[in-house]
Structure formats: structure tokens, C-alpha cells
Motif scaffolding. Structure first.
Motif, PDB file in Angstrom:
ATOM      1  N   MET A  13       0.827  -1.206   0.000  1.00 32.65           N
ATOM      2  CA  MET A  13       0.000   0.000   0.000  1.00 32.65           C
ATOM      3  C   MET A  13       0.866   1.263   0.000  1.00 32.65           C
ATOM      4  SD  MET A  13      -2.884  -1.356  -0.293  1.00 32.65           S
ATOM      5  CE  MET A  13      -3.795   0.193  -0.330  1.00 32.65           C
ATOM      6  N   TYR A  14       1.999   1.199   0.667  1.00 28.50           N
ATOM      7  CA  TYR A  14       2.914   2.345   0.675  1.00 28.50           C
ATOM      8  C   TYR A  14       3.441   2.627  -0.731  1.00 28.50           C
ATOM      9  CZ  TYR A  14       6.914   5.303   1.833  1.00 28.50           C
ATOM     10  OH  TYR A  14       7.829   6.343   1.883  1.00 28.50           O
ATOM     11  N   GLU A  15       3.776   1.577  -1.460  1.00 24.39           N
ATOM     12  CA  GLU A  15       4.254   1.762  -2.832  1.00 24.39           C
ATOM     13  C   GLU A  15       3.149   2.309  -3.727  1.00 24.39           C
ATOM     14  OE1 GLU A  15       7.350   1.529  -3.889  1.00 24.39           O
ATOM     15  OE2 GLU A  15       7.978   1.032  -1.844  1.00 24.39           O
ATOM     16  N   ILE A  16       1.930   1.812  -3.538  1.00 19.44           N
ATOM     17  CA  ILE A  16       0.796   2.334  -4.315  1.00 19.44           C
ATOM     18  C   ILE A  16       0.581   3.806  -4.006  1.00 19.44           C
ATOM     19  CG2 ILE A  16      -1.697   2.181  -4.676  1.00 19.44           C
ATOM     20  CD1 ILE A  16      -1.496  -0.819  -4.168  1.00 19.44           C
ATOM     21  N   MET A  17       0.706   4.179  -2.731  1.00 21.23           N
ATOM     22  CA  MET A  17       0.535   5.579  -2.336  1.00 21.23           C
ATOM     23  C   MET A  17       1.570   6.465  -3.022  1.00 21.23           C
ATOM     24  SD  MET A  17       0.829   7.286   1.466  1.00 21.23           S
ATOM     25  CE  MET A  17       2.621   7.042   1.454  1.00 21.23           C
ATOM     26  N   LYS A  18       2.808   6.015  -3.079  1.00 25.66           N
ATOM     27  CA  LYS A  18       3.853   6.805  -3.733  1.00 25.66           C
ATOM     28  C   LYS A  18       3.578   6.953  -5.225  1.00 25.66           C
ATOM     29  CE  LYS A  18       7.579   4.577  -2.514  1.00 25.66           C
ATOM     30  NZ  LYS A  18       9.037   4.282  -2.374  1.00 25.66           N
ATOM     31  N   LEU A  19       3.063   5.901  -5.846  1.00 26.00           N
ATOM     32  CA  LEU A  19       2.782   5.953  -7.280  1.00 26.00           C
ATOM     33  C   LEU A  19       1.574   6.838  -7.595  1.00 26.00           C
ATOM     34  CD1 LEU A  19       3.238   2.167  -8.170  1.00 26.00           C
ATOM     35  CD2 LEU A  19       4.741   4.028  -8.887  1.00 26.00           C
ATOM     36  N   SER A  20       0.544   6.756  -6.761  1.00 25.81           N
ATOM     37  CA  SER A  20      -0.716   7.456  -7.057  1.00 25.81           C
ATOM     38  C   SER A  20      -0.744   8.890  -6.557  1.00 25.81           C
ATOM     39  CB  SER A  20      -1.888   6.696  -6.432  1.00 25.81           C
ATOM     40  OG  SER A  20      -1.824   6.741  -5.008  1.00 25.81           O
ATOM     41  N   GLY A  21       0.011   9.174  -5.485  1.00 22.98           N
ATOM     42  CA  GLY A  21      -0.055  10.509  -4.885  1.00 22.98           C
ATOM     43  C   GLY A  21      -1.310  10.734  -4.069  1.00 22.98           C
ATOM     44  N   GLN A  22      -2.040   9.665  -3.763  1.00 26.11           N
ATOM     45  CA  GLN A  22      -3.266   9.800  -2.994  1.00 26.11           C
ATOM     46  C   GLN A  22      -2.977  10.038  -1.515  1.00 26.11           C
ATOM     47  OE1 GLN A  22      -4.648   5.881  -4.781  1.00 26.11           O
ATOM     48  NE2 GLN A  22      -6.632   6.820  -4.306  1.00 26.11           N
ATOM     49  N   GLU A  23      -3.927  10.682  -0.857  1.00 26.40           N
ATOM     50  CA  GLU A  23      -3.875  10.790   0.591  1.00 26.40           C
ATOM     51  C   GLU A  23      -4.220   9.425   1.183  1.00 26.40           C
ATOM     52  OE1 GLU A  23      -6.365  12.907   4.259  1.00 26.40           O
ATOM     53  OE2 GLU A  23      -6.674  13.571   2.178  1.00 26.40           O
ATOM     54  N   TYR A  24      -3.433   8.995   2.157  1.00 24.37           N
ATOM     55  CA  TYR A  24      -3.660   7.675   2.753  1.00 24.37           C
ATOM     56  C   TYR A  24      -4.516   7.811   4.004  1.00 24.37           C
ATOM     57  CZ  TYR A  24      -2.803   3.143   4.921  1.00 24.37           C
ATOM     58  OH  TYR A  24      -2.975   1.910   5.497  1.00 24.37           O
ATOM     59  N   VAL A  25      -5.500   6.924   4.148  1.00 23.32           N
ATOM     60  CA  VAL A  25      -6.382   6.893   5.310  1.00 23.32           C
ATOM     61  C   VAL A  25      -6.243   5.524   5.952  1.00 23.32           C
ATOM     62  CG1 VAL A  25      -8.717   7.260   6.160  1.00 23.32           C
ATOM     63  CG2 VAL A  25      -7.963   8.421   4.079  1.00 23.32           C
ATOM     64  N   ASP A  26      -5.893   5.489   7.239  1.00 24.00           N
ATOM     65  CA  ASP A  26      -5.603   4.221   7.906  1.00 24.00           C
ATOM     66  C   ASP A  26      -6.855   3.558   8.484  1.00 24.00           C
ATOM     67  OD1 ASP A  26      -3.936   2.162   8.668  1.00 24.00           O
ATOM     68  OD2 ASP A  26      -3.441   3.059  10.605  1.00 24.00           O
ATOM     69  N   ILE A  27      -7.882   3.455   7.670  1.00 28.50           N
ATOM     70  CA  ILE A  27      -9.059   2.653   7.988  1.00 28.50           C
ATOM     71  C   ILE A  27      -9.461   1.934   6.706  1.00 28.50           C
ATOM     72  CG2 ILE A  27      -9.899   4.204   9.806  1.00 28.50           C
ATOM     73  CD1 ILE A  27     -11.984   5.211   7.832  1.00 28.50           C
ATOM     74  N   TYR A  28     -10.292   0.913   6.843  1.00 29.38           N
ATOM     75  CA  TYR A  28     -10.728   0.188   5.653  1.00 29.38           C
ATOM     76  C   TYR A  28     -11.763   1.006   4.879  1.00 29.38           C
ATOM     77  CZ  TYR A  28      -8.419  -3.875   7.704  1.00 29.38           C
ATOM     78  OH  TYR A  28      -7.495  -4.738   8.237  1.00 29.38           O
ATOM     79  N   ALA A  29     -11.738   0.866   3.562  1.00 30.24           N
ATOM     80  CA  ALA A  29     -12.681   1.597   2.706  1.00 30.24           C
ATOM     81  C   ALA A  29     -14.118   1.208   3.012  1.00 30.24           C
ATOM     82  CB  ALA A  29     -12.364   1.339   1.230  1.00 30.24           C
ATOM     83  N   SER A  30     -14.339  -0.060   3.364  1.00 31.44           N
ATOM     84  CA  SER A  30     -15.698  -0.495   3.697  1.00 31.44           C
ATOM     85  C   SER A  30     -16.211   0.231   4.933  1.00 31.44           C
ATOM     86  CB  SER A  30     -15.729  -2.005   3.920  1.00 31.44           C
ATOM     87  OG  SER A  30     -14.771  -2.390   4.906  1.00 31.44           O
TER      88      SER A  30
END
Length: 289
Positions: free
Chosen positions: A197-214
């Protein structure tokens, strides 16, 4: 899919791609992507030479009616695997089994670690089940993928898609062979998932939220329901206040009518007042010399 949809999709939207060289020409690999839109499962396979097999919820294969049969035929035709999401562990176990089978065939297995689409475009915590367990059980490399702006093409509630260029960034493969044989250690599963998820965050530039999307979706739904209930209560209170004000006004008007003197007696009083001064003038004129 590549010829019937992939070609027109690339021609119409012209998606840009970075990191295609990170996709192996042959052999198994896991593509772990963020999930912004329903179209993610179309854009990514469309830009790759190799086939990508994703898992899809079983409802896509069991919906009744003509539309349901067409949807099921399409997903089967493009090689998507149905996953029954009922039960506490149903989805996770089915995803793991399906993923291992795809990897053992030497193919590309696509998975969304968030488990569902992002409700607001942010990146949410990855679920440690399917992705990490498939990676550790098979030893296949994990390739992080970031979908860019696909949620803007057809936002919820919009019928017609917006013609714009989405993007796809493909990261370098991640090797988790150091954790071989530890696919049942929940701390290891969590560590593997978080690294991806950290690598995906670096690639996407998205803000990370430490809870599940559901969980975020439930919070958003609960907030929307609370707001709707508050608006409904406010409208009911306003209607009750207006009703009470109307009743009070009607009561005041009725009380005023009861307190007023009869019309006939009011006229007689006014007549007496008018004749008084005239009599006084006449008596005064008779006393004048």
C-alpha cells in the motif's frame, strides 16, 4: 476484450502509462492496484499485452434479467472469476483460492487490496487476506499499480462518461520471498500488505487513510442518513411551528371579535356625540343680546 473494448477504449480515452517495462513478458505475477472506478478493470488490461485475471463479486454473475445475463456473459468472456462475498471469511478464502490457481497457471492475477472502491478518491488501508497470502503461498512477485483519475471519467450518478485521459503507473516488482512459509502469521500479512500500500501511495499521490474503505463507506452512509433525518426533523418542526402560529392567530382574531361592541350601539353613541355641541350652540345664541 482487448479487440472489442480495449481498442476503442484506448482510442477514445488515450490513457497514458508509465512503467510498462515492469510487467514480465511471461511467468506469474500479482498486480496490486488501488481502486477508484468500475473502469479500472478495463483500462489496466487494455494497456497490457498479457491477459489479467481479476476476481469479481458473484452478483455480477447471478443478477437476473437480460441485463444480468449480458453482464455475466461479459465477465465470463474476459476471464473474471466470481467470488461469493457472503459469510465472514467467504470472500477472503475464495479470493485466495482463485488467486493461487491463476498464479499456478503462470498468469497475471489482478487484485484490489482495499477490497472495494474508494468512496472519495483517497487511498485506504489494505486488507491483509488475499494479496499477502497469495504472494507468500506462491512466491510470485507483487507489482504495485496506481490508477490515476479514473473516478473522474464517470462519477456516481452520471450516465455518460467524460472524455479525458486517465493514467496508469506501474511500479517495480516487490519480492517477499523472505517471508516464505509465513502466510499464516497475521503480523507478516499485515507487514506485506502495508508495504504494498505504501508503494501504491507513492505511485498514485493519494492521501492515505488508515481505515478500511468499507468502514469509510459505512461512516459516509451513516452521516448521510443522519443529515437526512435531521433535515426531516427540521421540516417537521417548522411545519408544527407554522401550524401552531396559525392556530394562535385564529384564536386572537376570534377573541378580538368577541370583545368588540355591537355595531348598533356604537352608532347611537356617535350620534349623541354629534348632537351635543349643536344644542349648546343653539342655547348660547338665545342668551346673546
Amino acid at each position: 476484450m482487448k479487440f472489442s473494448i480495449g481498442g476503442p477504449l484506448k482510442l477514445a480515452f488515450r490513457p497514458w502509462v508509465e512503467g510498462l517495462e515492469n510487467i514480465p513478458a511471461e511467468g506469474p505475477a500479482i498486480l496490486a492496484s488501488n481502486h477508484l472506478s468500475f473502469s479500472d478493470s478495463f483500462f489496466l488490461p487494455a494497456v497490457l499485452e498479457r491477459k489479467v485475471t481479476f476476481i469479481a463479486k458473484a452478483e455480477y454473475f447471478t443478477t437476473p434479467g437480460i441485463k444480468g445475463r449480458m453482464t455475466a456473459a461479459f465477465f465470463k468472456g474476459v476471464g473474471q472469476l466470481p467470488v461469493d462475498r457472503s459469510g465472514a471469511r467467504g470472500a477472503g478464502e475464495a479470493a485466495i483460492k482463485s488467486g493461487i490457481e491463476v498464479i499456478e497457471r503462470g498468469e497475471l492475477f489482478g487484485i484490489y487490496p482495499e477490497g472495494t472502491r474508494s468512496p472519495d478518491g483517497r487511498l485506504y488501508r489494505g486488507k491483509p487476506g488475499g494479496l499477502a497470502r497469495v504472494a507468500l503461498a506462491t512466491g510470485a512477485p507483487v507489482i504495485p499499480v496506481a490508477m490515476i483519475d479514473t473516478e473522474k471519467i464517470q462519477p456516481p450518478g452520471k450516465l455518460m462518461p467524460k472524455l479525458m485521459r486517465p493514467g496508469i503507473r506501474i511500479g517495480k516488482p516487490l519480492d517477499f520471498s523472505r517471508y516464505s512459509g509465513m502466510e499464516h502469521d497475521r503480523f507478516v500479512l499485515r507487514a506485506v500488505t502495508d508495504e504494498v500500500m505504501y508503494e501504491i501511495m507513492k505511485l498514485s499521490g493519494q492521501e492515505y487513510v488508515d481505515i478500511y474503505a468499507s468502514a469509510a463507506k459505512r461512516q459516509i452512509a451513516d452521516a448521510a442518513k443522519a443529515e437526512k433525518d435531521a433535515e426531516k426533523a427540521a421540516r417537521a418542526a417548522l411545519a408544527q411551528a407554522e401550524k401552531q402560529a396559525a392556530a394562535e392567530q385564529a384564536g386572537a382574531e376570534q377573541a378580538g371579535e368577541q370583545a368588540a361592541p355591537p355595531a348598533g350601539s356604537r352608532g347611537e353613541d356617535e350620534g349623541e356625540g354629534e348632537t351635543g355641541p349643536a344644542d349648546g350652540q343653539r342655547s348660547g345664541s338665545q342668551e346673546r343680546p
